[in-house]
Each structure stands twice: as structure tokens, then as C-alpha cells.
Design an enzyme around this catalytic site. Sequence first.
Site, PDB file in Angstrom:
ATOM      1  CE  LYS A   1      -2.074  -1.157   3.727  1.00 35.75           C
ATOM      2  NZ  LYS A   1      -1.265  -2.341   4.032  1.00 35.75           N
TER       3      LYS A   1
ATOM      4  NE  ARG B   1      -5.399   1.947  11.654  1.00 35.83           N
ATOM      5  CZ  ARG B   1      -4.532   1.075  10.909  1.00 35.83           C
ATOM      6  NH1 ARG B   1      -4.456   0.024  10.935  1.00 35.83           N
ATOM      7  NH2 ARG B   1      -3.417   1.836  10.579  1.00 35.83           N
TER       8      ARG B   1
ATOM      9  NE  ARG C   1       9.145  -3.503   4.934  1.00 36.53           N
ATOM     10  CZ  ARG C   1       7.942  -3.524   5.063  1.00 36.53           C
ATOM     11  NH1 ARG C   1       7.259  -2.858   4.171  1.00 36.53           N
ATOM     12  NH2 ARG C   1       7.413  -3.643   6.531  1.00 36.53           N
TER      13      ARG C   1
ATOM     14  NE  ARG D   1       9.608  -0.535   7.607  1.00 37.23           N
ATOM     15  CZ  ARG D   1       8.662  -0.325   7.278  1.00 37.23           C
ATOM     16  NH1 ARG D   1       8.842   0.212   6.063  1.00 37.23           N
ATOM     17  NH2 ARG D   1       7.359  -0.652   7.522  1.00 37.23           N
TER      18      ARG D   1
ATOM     19  NE  ARG E   1       2.108  -3.669  10.550  1.00 40.67           N
ATOM     20  CZ  ARG E   1       2.797  -3.401   9.682  1.00 40.67           C
ATOM     21  NH1 ARG E   1       4.071  -3.782   9.326  1.00 40.67           N
ATOM     22  NH2 ARG E   1       2.046  -2.676   8.939  1.00 40.67           N
TER      23      ARG E   1
END
Length: 188
Positions: A13, A88, A127, A135, A146
Site C-alpha cells: 500500500k 479501520r 525488506r 525497521r 499485524r
Amino acid sequence: MNIILFGAPGAGKGTQAERLVSERGMIQLSTGDMLRSAIASGSELGLRAKDIMDRGDLVSDDIMVGMIAERMDNDDSTSGYILDGFPRTVAQAEALDEMMASRGDEIAHVIEIKVDEAALFARIENRAKESAGNRSDDNAETLRNRLVVYHENTAPLLPFYQAKGKLRSINGMTSIEDVSSEINKILG
């Protein structure tokens, strides 16, 4: 044109939102960024949000919708907005629809980027390697958590928007360019 991008964490996204900002001049509205900015600015909404967050409570839907409306008032975007991180819940979606209608506007498209969740774990690992661990959310445990939150809270919005005829689903397992091309076909 105002849109919402949906998809599981790691679906791409953010990457697609960046492309829309760059290629179409749209403005990405990230509620997390807006909360931090409103608090830093000392605005009335920011002070209310800070008080709520300092108590450990969740910021209410009316404050979140108010922040989005305030941000839209401050930005002159004729190309539209990309909502990121909001809504959400169905209650938030309904409040957003009411606010947009009061402005003579609406959400034109809700685009779901569908992905194979097993493949997301490989994406996260890649990633993490590419970012050299910069991160903190690039790990399997965080992704698992998540995904649970996404399925419990956000995924129920998909039938809400499908019933309104606004939901479009695309295959997020193709290349970034192909996903972008499919989004552009939807947006016209």
C-alpha cells in the site's frame, strides 16, 4: 478523486501510495502522521488527541474524522486524497462518509491489494535484509501480530465498501509496475 487503499501489512500500500502521489499529484493522508503533526502544532484537535493518548485511551472516531477534515481544509488538492490507516472500523467508515458528504465529496474507490499471506513473510525477510534491520517492524512476529489486527479490525470493512459498489480487488502478487497499472486502470 479520493481513494482508500486496503491490504494486509506488507501488501504494498505504501509503495503504491507513493507512486500515486508522484504520478498523479494526489495527497496521502496518514492518520499516524496527522496525529503526530496535530499534537506538535498545538491545535485544538491535537491537544484533545494528546490528552486522550496520554491517558492511554484510543482517539475517538470524531477526532480522527475532524483531523482528516482539517487536513483536507489545509491542502488544496484537485487530484484527490489517498487515505492511509483510516478508516479501520465500520463506525469510522460511516463517520468518514458523513464528513465527505457534508463537503459535497465522497470516496470514489476502495482498492484492495490482495496478497498471499505466506509470501508476505518472504517479503518482510527481504525488506529486513534490504534495510539492514533499520525497521523494527520487519520481522515475522510483528507481521503475525499485524495480520491478526488487520483481519479482526480492518478486513470487515471490505463488505461495507463492496455493498456500496466501491470495492475493487487487484492481485498484489505481481510486480510493483503491474499493481500500479491495475490501480491506474481503476482510477481511469
